[in-house]
Design an enzyme around this catalytic site. Structure first.
Site, PDB file in Angstrom:
ATOM      1  N   GLY A 187      -5.725  -9.936   2.680  1.00  0.00           N
ATOM      2  CA  GLY A 187      -4.776  -9.401   3.660  1.00  0.00           C
ATOM      3  C   GLY A 187      -5.341  -8.148   4.294  1.00  0.00           C
ATOM      4  N   ALA A 188      -6.664  -8.123   4.436  1.00  0.00           N
ATOM      5  CA  ALA A 188      -7.365  -6.917   4.893  1.00  0.00           C
ATOM      6  C   ALA A 188      -7.141  -6.599   6.363  1.00  0.00           C
ATOM      7  CB  ALA A 188      -8.865  -7.058   4.626  1.00  0.00           C
ATOM      8  N   GLY A 195      -1.394  -4.198   8.332  1.00  0.00           N
ATOM      9  CA  GLY A 195      -1.070  -2.781   8.444  1.00  0.00           C
ATOM     10  C   GLY A 195      -1.399  -1.989   7.199  1.00  0.00           C
ATOM     11  N   ILE A 196      -1.288  -2.606   6.036  1.00  0.00           N
ATOM     12  CA  ILE A 196      -1.717  -1.966   4.791  1.00  0.00           C
ATOM     13  C   ILE A 196      -3.187  -2.247   4.540  1.00  0.00           C
ATOM     14  CG2 ILE A 196      -1.437  -1.921   2.283  1.00  0.00           C
ATOM     15  CD1 ILE A 196       1.509  -2.694   2.739  1.00  0.00           C
ATOM     16  N   ARG A 228      14.054  -5.968   1.238  1.00  0.00           N
ATOM     17  CA  ARG A 228      12.918  -6.740   0.750  1.00  0.00           C
ATOM     18  C   ARG A 228      13.258  -8.225   0.633  1.00  0.00           C
ATOM     19  NH1 ARG A 228      12.255  -1.624  -1.335  1.00  0.00           N
ATOM     20  NH2 ARG A 228      10.122  -0.840  -1.330  1.00  0.00           N
ATOM     21  N   ASP A 272       6.095   4.723  -5.346  1.00  0.00           N
ATOM     22  CA  ASP A 272       7.287   5.388  -5.866  1.00  0.00           C
ATOM     23  C   ASP A 272       6.914   6.690  -6.577  1.00  0.00           C
ATOM     24  OD1 ASP A 272       8.754   3.144  -4.995  1.00  0.00           O
ATOM     25  OD2 ASP A 272       8.329   2.105  -6.871  1.00  0.00           O
ATOM     26  N   ARG A 308       5.833   9.216  -3.846  1.00  0.00           N
ATOM     27  CA  ARG A 308       7.011   9.765  -3.172  1.00  0.00           C
ATOM     28  C   ARG A 308       7.751  10.751  -4.073  1.00  0.00           C
ATOM     29  NH1 ARG A 308       8.721   3.957  -0.712  1.00  0.00           N
ATOM     30  NH2 ARG A 308       7.903   4.237   1.411  1.00  0.00           N
ATOM     31  N   HIS A 342      10.359  -2.014  -8.197  1.00  0.00           N
ATOM     32  CA  HIS A 342       9.832  -1.430  -6.957  1.00  0.00           C
ATOM     33  C   HIS A 342      10.733  -1.752  -5.767  1.00  0.00           C
ATOM     34  CE1 HIS A 342       6.966   0.210  -4.142  1.00  0.00           C
ATOM     35  NE2 HIS A 342       6.743  -0.963  -3.573  1.00  0.00           N
ATOM     36  N   MET A 351       1.464   3.405   1.680  1.00  0.00           N
ATOM     37  CA  MET A 351       1.257   2.319   0.710  1.00  0.00           C
ATOM     38  C   MET A 351      -0.226   2.073   0.495  1.00  0.00           C
ATOM     39  SD  MET A 351       2.744   0.199  -1.347  1.00  0.00           S
ATOM     40  CE  MET A 351       1.360   0.231  -2.492  1.00  0.00           C
TER      41      MET A 351
END
Length: 337
Positions: A33-34, A37-38, A109, A172, A175, A199, A250
């Site tokens: 998933g490169a 956005g992450i 989610r 988490d 943050r 999560h 993230m």
């Protein structure tokens, strides 16, 4: 916390502070998933990690371009991109697989479960086929469900090793440290907070009572801080006008956890961080995945720490967490059944 870099300094001072290279051994990491956005900032951060020998970047679109771009960064690791039909090649020889693939969430989610569940299941099946000994790090939401999906998929293939599967809950923790620092006027390195549970929303249980500065936050300030830690993702979604979710923070959290795992795999002692793993802590209640402090070692999960002493407020938060977390886990298992 990540210790200081003991390998050569990177050109960017912030990168030198971020990563630890306390062992000489390096390893091959795949990002599935490169192109997303992450995935893009995560790939950049991993290229900056001295413990990464090579990066294998895969996506259904855009990965070769991301690889070409990231490969120009002047660190030692090699980078190669793989197109949609090259998943097996992307996984060859990989020791760590990080999965940020999928669609971003909007306000909840649950609204992305069906899409991401299928993506994660198919990627896990490829890992089982090509790299069954790899350590698998799941970012794709909803983590409370996608981690059980990966576990069940690997188990069906006869290759599930609970010490090698991690749900990344590091955002988490990041943050909690950032927000507590803001409330107390301190700095995040002095406000590290253990975060247990899962999560998402109410399943996120920050243990502020286990930190010196966190103990001093009470009343309405405490309630507001816990709510912000639990629902910080909504803050980002709203600020992006529904066009995306937390991608940069993230990616930072994902790279931070990956570095912690690599340090443990390389033999560094005392690497402890919360992560969502197969856990015995609440298994008697039908909750066999749980995030708590985990010591990382040569074979992944070295030791699962208990939750420790809780305040009355945290007991209430945990009581609210468990039934929701159980439902999320069962939803993931049912998807693969």
């Amino acid at each position: 916390m990540l210790s200081r870099v003991t390998a050569r300094a990177l050109s960017a001072p912030s990168a030198a502070r971020f990563f630890s290279a306390s062992a000489a051994h390096q390893t091959k990491v795949a990002v599935l998933g490169a192109g997303g956005g992450i995935g893009q900032p995560l790939s950049l951060l991993l290229k900056s990690d001295p413990l990464v020998t090579s990066l294998s970047l895969y996506d259904i679109r855009g990965a070769p371009g991301v690889a070409a771009d990231v490969s120009h960064v002047d660190t030692a690791s090699e980078v190669k991109g793989y197109a949609a039909d090259q998943l097996d090649q992307a996984l060859e020889g990989v020791k760590v697989v990080v999965i940020p693939a999928g669609v971003p969430r909007k306000m909840t989610r649950d609204d992305l479960f069906n899409t991401n569940a299928s993506i994660v299941r198919d990627l896990a099946a490829a890992v089982a086929r090509v790299a069954p000994e790899a350590h698998v790090l799941v970012i794709s939401n909803p983590v409370n469900s996608t981690v059980p999906i990966v576990a069940a998929t690997l188990e069906k293939a006869g290759v599930f090793n609970p010490r090698h599967l991690f749900g990344i809950t590091t955002l988490d923790v990041v943050r909690a440290a950032r927000f507590l620092a803001g409330v107390t006027g301190s700095t995040p390195d002095k406000t590290v907070v253990p975060v247990i549970g899962g999560h998402s929303g109410a399943t996120i249980v920050p243990l502020l009572s286990q930190t010196p500065l966190g103990k001093g936050v009470t009343g309405e300030a405490y309630k507001a801080l816990v709510n912000r830690i639990q629902f910080g993702g909504d803050e980002v979604v709203k600020a992006k006008d529904g066009a995306g979710s937390a991608t940069l923070s993230m990616a930072y959290a994902g790279a931070k956890f990956t570095n912690s795992l690599l340090r443990g795999l390389n033999g560094e002692k005392g690497v402890v961080t919360p992560t969502f793993v197969k856990s015995p802590l609440f298994a008697d209640q039908g909750i066999d995945f749980f995030s708590t402090n985990v010591e990382l070692g040569l074979d992944g999960v070295e030791k699962i720490h208990p939750v420790g002493p809780l305040s009355a407020e945290e007991e209430a938060l945990l009581a609210a967490c468990l039934p929701e977390l159980k439902k999320n886990i069962e939803k993931g298992k049912a998807f693969v059944a």
